[in-house]
Design an enzyme around this catalytic site. Structure first.
Site, PDB file in Angstrom:
ATOM      1  N   GLY A  92       0.862  -1.125   0.078  1.00 39.32           N
ATOM      2  CA  GLY A  92       0.079   0.234   0.097  1.00 39.32           C
ATOM      3  C   GLY A  92       0.801   1.305   0.121  1.00 39.32           C
ATOM      4  N   ASN A  93       0.256   2.245   0.382  1.00 42.90           N
ATOM      5  CA  ASN A  93       0.841   3.704   0.300  1.00 42.90           C
ATOM      6  C   ASN A  93       0.226   4.347   1.370  1.00 42.90           C
ATOM      7  OD1 ASN A  93      -0.962   5.630  -1.190  1.00 42.90           O
ATOM      8  ND2 ASN A  93      -0.744   3.950  -2.762  1.00 42.90           N
ATOM      9  N   ARG A  94       1.075   5.637   1.581  1.00 34.15           N
ATOM     10  CA  ARG A  94       0.351   6.524   2.737  1.00 34.15           C
ATOM     11  C   ARG A  94      -0.639   7.441   2.349  1.00 34.15           C
ATOM     12  NH1 ARG A  94       5.007   9.135   5.290  1.00 34.15           N
ATOM     13  NH2 ARG A  94       3.497   9.895   6.983  1.00 34.15           N
TER      14      ARG A  94
END
Ligand code: CTP
Ligand code: CA
Length: 237
Positions: free
Chosen positions: A33-35
């Site tokens: 995922g990413n932030r």
């Protein structure tokens, strides 16, 4: 400007906004995922809805409390997706009828080449390091620009970390020209900058890399500035 002080200048416009971070599965319990919190994209969608547009929000991973900031509106329809491929498919379905498409989502550049149907184990890896094969995802924005129909406006976002010897604006300009969107909203991010914040600072560049806007403030203020720029580009401002 205060929320609510804007004209309903987007009435009759069909808008698609993608927001949030995609998740690429590794196995049934893990993902890459990413932030991205989705806050800026949600603010863009809410601003469009409040200004009268019909909005389709293609939402990748976003916390429910954040999503709620847009979902209460009658003229916002939400399509939830998980992966970059799903996001691309959902945007593709809506793109045909859209007057404006805003790609605010943080789309994974790569997906896992071989998604395991069962949970990966250390036992199977036999100890030590493992290697995860990745393959590149389609560039959704590039596809939209390539297939853009007459009168359609396409907007991208770029979150950049500072790099030695090149300013944020220089990096943004290169990306704006490479992407060919009508508008690219460029902001700086870092380990402690950008993601969960309710504030943002963006430079708006046109397809040739020229600065057409520069705004700092609440993400909603940035959202309204983006729509001001879109109205200007479309010749209605
Ligand atoms: N984007 C997209 N499809 C992808 C990757 C990105 O549509 N597979 C969109 C994003 O939603 C954003 C814009 O492209 O609007 C710019 O994303 P960014 O990650 O900054 O661009 P990249 O071309 O992926 O460049 P980088 O190597 O810096 O990640
Ligand atoms: Ca990328």
């Amino acid at each position: 400007a205060a929320v609510g002080a804007r004209p309903r200048d987007l009435v009759g416009l069909r808008v698609v906004v993608s927001a949030g971070g995609t998740r690429e599965p590794i196995d049934p319990v893990r993902y890459i995922g990413n932030r991205s919190s989705g806050r800026q994209g949600i603010a863009v969608a809410a601003a469009a809805a409040d200004r009268g547009a019909d909005v389709v929000l293609v939402a990748a991973h976003i916390e429910d409390t954040v999503l709620a900031e847009a979902s209460a509106r009658a003229n916002v329809r939400i399509v939830r997706v998980e992966t970059a491929a799903e996001l691309g498919a959902a945007v593709g379905v809506e793109a045909d009828r859209a007057d404006v498409i805003v790609m605010a989502a943080a789309v994974a550049d790569y997906r896992v080449a071989e998604v395991s149907s069962h949970k990966r184990t250390k036992e199977a890896a036999r100890g030590g390091a493992i290697t995860l094969g990745l393959v590149e995802n389609d560039d959704i924005l590039a596809g939209l620009v390539r297939d853009r129909r007459e009168g359609q406006t396409i907007v991208g976002f770029a979150a950049e970390t500072p790099v030695d010897g090149e300013t944020l604006l220089e990096r943004g300009r290169r990306k704006a020209v490479r992407k060919g969107a009508d508008l690219l909203a460029v902001n700086e991010v870092g380990w402690t900058k950008g993601f969960e914040s309710t504030e943002n600072e963006v430079v708006l560049l046109d397809g040739s890399g020229s600065v057409v806007g520069d705004v700092r403030g609440a993400k909603r203020v940035v959202g309204d500035a983006l729509w001001d720029a879109v109205v200007g580009i479309r010749g209605g401002g």
